[in-house]
Design an enzyme around this catalytic site. Structure first.
Site: not given
Length: 239
Positions: A198, A217, A163, A161, A166, A139
């Protein structure tokens, strides 16, 4: 969370290595559920072997190794909240070595990057591959050349990804690099996608650009925080 994911059509959950609840306790929370383990590389291979064995003895034989987040500095969030650097000297501010605090940082620390993860190498991934009995996912891939190398070094799947966007300012968005990574992989292994899911439309876009699936997440955590297990389940069902 694991109970909610399992109730939502047995959705796979990958538990964080830094989970606030022991993995052993989570693993037995939802009989019949599918639980994998997220793992941050540990430089000492003996300690790595011990950790991997512990997970696998609990039945978590599929391991997702995280290779992103080389830097962790939340400058924008800290400034928005009026946090930030230490105060030093009469004028305060963000300076170092100004007579009011610790010595100025040196080396990579000058760029707010610690040495904790700068040692990562493909040789480590080779060693880890030999320890993992099940599938090994990598990942944090953001470059097509790294995607090709991941396959060469034994990855059964990769996750595109950053993360959650952020941890490193000005890193590329996962959506913009996804098509070239999918092209580089060329259907040899699954390409998963995360960082910013989202709503269902986000999932549709990722799949349309070639992702095999997505990872969720924060969204499921919001459901968990609001309504517990049922909330996590409902968020996953909506998505």
């Amino acid at each position: 969370m694991f109970k909610g994911a399992t109730a939502a059509s047995n959705t796979l959950m990958i538990i964080a290595s830094g989970s606030s609840i022991p993995v052993a306790k989570v693993a037995v929370a939802a009989p019949g559920g599918t639980l994998w383990e997220q793992f941050y590389p540990i430089e000492d291979l003996t300690v790595t072997q011990r950790a991997i064995d512990n997970y696998q003895n609990l039945g978590l034989t599929n391991i997702m190794v995280t290779v992103d987040q080389q830097a962790s500095y939340y400058e924008r969030d800290e400034l928005d909240r009026h946090f930030g650097g230490r105060v030093g000297g009469a004028g305060g501010g963000f300076g170092a070595g100004d007579g009011g605090g610790a010595a100025a940082p040196t080396g990579a620390a000058r760029y707010r990057v610690t040495g904790r993860r700068l040692w990562y190498s493909w040789q480590y991934i080779d060693a880890l591959r030999k320890m993992v009995k099940g599938k090994m996912l990598i990942k944090g891939i953001l470059d097509p050349e790294d995607a090709k190398l991941a396959i060469e070094h034994g990855a059964d799947a990769i996750t595109v990804s950053n993360h959650g966007g952020r941890s490193m300012d000005y890193g590329p968005s996962t959506l913009e690099v996804l098509p070239e990574i999918v092209a580089a992989v060329n259907d040899r292994i699954p390409v998963l996608f995360d960082s910013g899911i989202r709503r269902g439309a986000d999932i549709f876009k990722a799949l349309a650009l070639g992702a095999s699936g997505v990872q969720i997440g924060r969204a499921a955590r919001w459901g968990l925080a609001a309504f517990g297990t049922a909330g996590a389940q409902r968020v996953i069902e909506i998505l």
